[in-house]
Design an enzyme around this catalytic site. Sequence first.
Site, PDB file in Angstrom:
ATOM      1  N   TRP A 155      38.560  58.700  45.741  1.00 25.42           N
ATOM      2  CA  TRP A 155      37.758  58.020  44.719  1.00 25.42           C
ATOM      3  C   TRP A 155      36.751  59.028  44.171  1.00 25.42           C
ATOM      4  CZ3 TRP A 155      32.744  55.185  45.882  1.00 25.42           C
ATOM      5  CH2 TRP A 155      32.300  54.464  44.774  1.00 25.42           C
ATOM      6  N   ASP A 236      35.410  54.793  55.037  1.00 21.96           N
ATOM      7  CA  ASP A 236      35.033  53.971  53.892  1.00 21.96           C
ATOM      8  C   ASP A 236      36.041  52.824  53.841  1.00 21.96           C
ATOM      9  OD1 ASP A 236      34.160  52.835  51.561  1.00 21.96           O
ATOM     10  OD2 ASP A 236      34.397  54.617  50.319  1.00 21.96           O
ATOM     11  N   LYS A 272      35.516  43.773  46.604  1.00 20.26           N
ATOM     12  CA  LYS A 272      36.904  43.406  46.363  1.00 20.26           C
ATOM     13  C   LYS A 272      37.317  42.168  47.159  1.00 20.26           C
ATOM     14  CE  LYS A 272      37.517  47.233  43.922  1.00 20.26           C
ATOM     15  NZ  LYS A 272      36.280  47.977  44.169  1.00 20.26           N
TER      16      LYS A 272
END
Length: 425
Positions: A155, A236, A272
């Site tokens: 990311w 993460d 999310k």
Amino acid sequence: MASRTMISRGIVVHQTRSLGARFMSSWWNHVEPAPKDPILGVTEAFLTDPSPHKVNVGVGAYRDDNGKPVVLECVREAERIIAGNKNMEYLPMGGSMHMVEETLKLAYGENSDLIKDKKIAAIQALSGTGACRVFADFQKRFKPDSHIYIPVPTWSNHHNIWRDAQVPQQTFRYYHPETKGLDFASLMEDLKNAPSGSFFLLHACAHNPTGVDPTEEQWKEISQQMKVKGHFPFFDMAYQGFASGDPERDAKAIRIFLEDGHLIGCAQSYAKNMGLYGQRVGCLSLVCDDDKQAIAVKSQLQQIARPMYSNPPVHGALVVSTVLSDPNLKNLWLKEVKGMADRIIGMRTALRENLENLGSPLSWEHITNQIGMFCYSGMTPEQVDRLTSEYHIYMTRNGRISMAGVTTGNVGYLANAIHEVTKSS
């Protein structure tokens, strides 16, 4: 004499004012426009496109099959429970301990001995991004000579986070462009060759942007190699539950490392998996040797957070803690998060089938082999540019497709456009 003095004073005043005006007007003349964010810039371009056929598969936010944003029913019910019953006072620097406790159970297990023995230092953070940033500053402050090893690719904001925390960055190989899968041999080689005691950033599940995860056996080998080298694993975990539909399955990598005795770090997010994108609810946790060490580490995490944002927001934390601590709401959440994951998986199958039915000469197996919100399509930046200019389809130039933006209504159009720009490859 007096007249000349008055005049000279007037000149002095006039010159002083002119100099001051010029000085003040030049404060920010040297500031250049920042480059557009590679992800958020996609949405900006999409919104200005007047085409009725435009499709946005760039930004990672879940949509229903009509392309509309979704608020989970468990969240709506939690908000009804909260409304009028809670105050909106400041949270402590470490945030809502109720929310943190429920969040740790998701990552470390409902009956985790680490939680029972109070060996985890944890604070509420501003979603996963904030958790990563606080940890990066913690790393810089207490391991000032260390580097962070980041997977290629990752990311894009990961690089910004550790850069602004002034932590030197290294990379390790992760993705194999030809197979569109995991480059496991190179990954293991880089783990072995990194200086002992290095910090490694790992995606717990649904690797962003590739959607390529190690298998359970590969995670075990990664864990063992990192243990041999004394590396520190920082996970993460932005997609727990959202990847497979099962939060326990999506936390498997973390559990493997814990079983091997690692002291890990973990960033968690509810953007999310609970649809709380704008609430910025997350958690940063570090496993420690004992409860005394955990108290010390937590105090330092709070001190880092204090000048950044003082204390985290309360509403999203109340929503999360209400959902997770109420058995009925938690069961509803588990049902809803599985429904979101299943829709994403279904869209992967539909996109692959459409491409194969069009007679594409390329293999699209990787679409269904990958998992999570994103499909790393393998398309080149030039092919992505054609999708945008000729078909009004928007995605990041690395070919990352947000499967959340794919619906039964646009999957055929998307597949046809992809086929047209890739068939001559």
